[in-house]
Scaffold this active site. Structure first.
Site, PDB file in Angstrom:
ATOM      1  N   ASP A  69      -2.150   8.592   4.374  1.00 41.39           N
ATOM      2  CA  ASP A  69      -1.817   7.193   4.107  1.00 41.39           C
ATOM      3  C   ASP A  69      -1.727   6.911   2.618  1.00 41.39           C
ATOM      4  OD1 ASP A  69      -1.102   4.678   4.981  1.00 41.39           O
ATOM      5  OD2 ASP A  69      -3.149   3.959   5.225  1.00 41.39           O
ATOM      6  N   HIS A 129      -9.620   0.370  10.011  1.00 42.12           N
ATOM      7  CA  HIS A 129      -8.765   0.784   8.892  1.00 42.12           C
ATOM      8  C   HIS A 129      -8.362  -0.473   8.132  1.00 42.12           C
ATOM      9  CE1 HIS A 129      -5.319   3.325   7.248  1.00 42.12           C
ATOM     10  NE2 HIS A 129      -4.841   2.115   7.035  1.00 42.12           N
ATOM     11  N   CYS A 176       0.780  -1.495   0.293  1.00 47.39           N
ATOM     12  CA  CYS A 176       1.444  -2.324   1.273  1.00 47.39           C
ATOM     13  C   CYS A 176       2.765  -2.723   0.660  1.00 47.39           C
ATOM     14  CB  CYS A 176       0.596  -3.556   1.546  1.00 47.39           C
ATOM     15  SG  CYS A 176       1.539  -4.888   2.283  1.00 47.39           S
ATOM     16  N   ASN A 200      -5.478   1.026   0.398  1.00 47.54           N
ATOM     17  CA  ASN A 200      -6.560   1.246   1.345  1.00 47.54           C
ATOM     18  C   ASN A 200      -7.904   0.960   0.685  1.00 47.54           C
ATOM     19  OD1 ASN A 200      -4.268   3.092   2.316  1.00 47.54           O
ATOM     20  ND2 ASN A 200      -5.720   3.186   4.002  1.00 47.54           N
TER      21      ASN A 200
END
Lengths: 311, 311
Positions: free
Chosen positions: A16, A206, A239, A248
């Site tokens: 990620d 998450h 994002c 994150n």
């Protein structure tokens, strides 16, 4: 480091975190990163993905990564897969667990996965069948706390989709706050509700720190009974709708918080901080993590003769 | 905006935020900043300081600031003062309240204020006497959750110093986490203990986000009964021992968190975000605040045809 952890942190930086970086990190560097991470005590590392190389060119080397990393019996190396094809690739590459993704928001799912919930659930069933029970499948519900297109997500819908996940072959569930729209009140409610469907050992949270609430939400979820959390070294992973915002939850910031309040993570915080400080040489920029800049609270400074007035 | 707030946020950007900035903001711009802030619903704004201009040249214009800002009956304009001389200047300039500072850590107090606790408490008594009861005195205990030179601060010492504060003329108390060493466990304990000495209306918590725990600590303190919190627009204000780390708790990030969980702040969040987005034109760089970058969760985006795989 060997006591049973009070909180389980799954490292997701190699997947990620690197996914959204503009620079494509070489396979060799990814493998070196994962090998160092797996020496720090993680029980779970999301090591790569098996999605279309056109959709995510940064992670096109999933096979090579999974075949090259040093395997440890203590570490579950997870592979993100979107469908049967991805599951077959991940199985062939020796992944220890599959992680499937669908969004609670159908608008987001169409944009992200190109299909409705029915299509995604069929894909999950196919992927789960392909494992023939040899390895477990985790299913992530993205936008579970809000969608940047649709807004709030109804709890009833979230619970129904989780039931469908379990029915279609998922053995564990991740609730993902894809664009950092969760808040501690919502998190507490949703975690309590979802723990009515899955045991705490089978639920991962998450969170993204998009609006500065990543650690607040982790604490709220933990207080509500959650045990497993995703985090990304250096806070990498962002994002697309919040340029410049944090990504994150930052692994070393979370581990530092846990240590400060006496929660055993089983992880090597000093090693994590040192490795995070090398991230700029890998991705070309510093991450949003704070402890890499400030150091730990226990790292004291020599007293100056006189400093500026501060409070 | 007129209901009794569930949480009281004191804006400290004009003092604690600007104090550490390398650029000296003009009096005119400070006044304009404070006047705009005071229109957003704050009940308390720390508007300036009356310390030695040599120690803090950025805030040498305390008199001019206090004499030029638009006064509102609903807003208490607080002045930071280190001693009798500062108190006299602040009184002459028409401050509504004095804020005195001493560090729990004697090492930090010597470095910051150039004296031991005895000297600081005498200075507080002189400053309080100078007010002749016309305006209240708040006393801030810096490094109340840890000192970058000494480390942890004994709770017994903290409580004794607060008792001394009250004895020497302080009507209210601020516990300051000067270099971001607090954690939610410690905060809960300490707030509960201090609320045995002062009512919640007379206790302010001042957290720095140095290690990413600012909002986590605010929530922990609020849960433990605290009501009043300092915050700085844009998260301005740093720590000289953590270059590049975040500064004070960011006002608009805290207000956003409160609104998301249904706590009434009485503040105009949209106005705060808009003003915070102007800070780079005042201090020359963006602050560490997150909501200015990401926008509020309720600000939805048009759905794209297809985005990158995200969770």
């Amino acid at each position: 480091m060997n006591a049973t952890p009070d909180i389980i942190i799954q490292e997701v930086c190699p997947r990620d975190g690197l996914q959204i970086e503009p620079v494509i990190v070489s396979t060799q560097r990814k493998v070196a990163l994962i090998d160092r991470l797996s020496a720090f005590g993680f029980r779970r590392i999301e090591a790569g993905s098996f999605v279309s190389p056109k959709a995510v060119p940064a992670l096109a080397d999933g096979e090579a990564v999974f075949r090259s990393i040093v395997r440890r019996k203590t570490v579950v190396f997870v592979a993100l897969v979107p469908n049967l094809r991805g599951a077959e690739r991940a199985l062939a590459a020796g992944a220890d667990e599959l992680n499937f993704v669908m969004s609670a928001s159908v608008t987001h799912n169409r944009a992200n996965m190109g299909m409705d919930h029915e299509g995604s659930l069929s894909a999950l069933a196919e992927a789960a069948a392909a494992t023939a029970g040899r390895i477990p499948v985790n299913a992530t519900l993205a936008t579970a706390f809000g969608c940047p297109f649709e807004g709030e997500q109804d709890e009833g819908k979230v619970l129904r989709l989780i039931e469908a996940y379990l029915c279609f072959g998922a053995r564990s569930i991740t609730l993902a706050d894809t664009t950092g729209m969760a808040n501690p009140k919502l998190v507490r409610q949703r975690v309590k509700s979802v723990l009515g469907l899955v045991p705490r050992e089978a639920l991962t949270l998450h969170f993204h720190n998009t609006r500065g609430l990543g650690l607040v939400n982790v604490m709220a979820a933990f207080d509500a009974g959650a045990l497993r959390f995703d985090a990304s070294l250096g806070g990498l992973g962002g994002c697309p709708f919040a340029p410049g915002a944090s990504g994150n939850v930052c692994t070393e910031d979370l581990v530092n918080l846990c240590e400060e309040i006496g929660l055993n993570t089983g992880l090597d915080l000093a090693g994590l901080i040192a490795l995070s400080r090398e991230l700029p040489s890998i991705v070309g920029h510093p991450g949003p993590g704070q402890v890499v800049k400030a150091g730990r609270s226990c790292e004291l400074h020599p007293a100056p003769l006189r400093i500026t007035l501060t409070d």
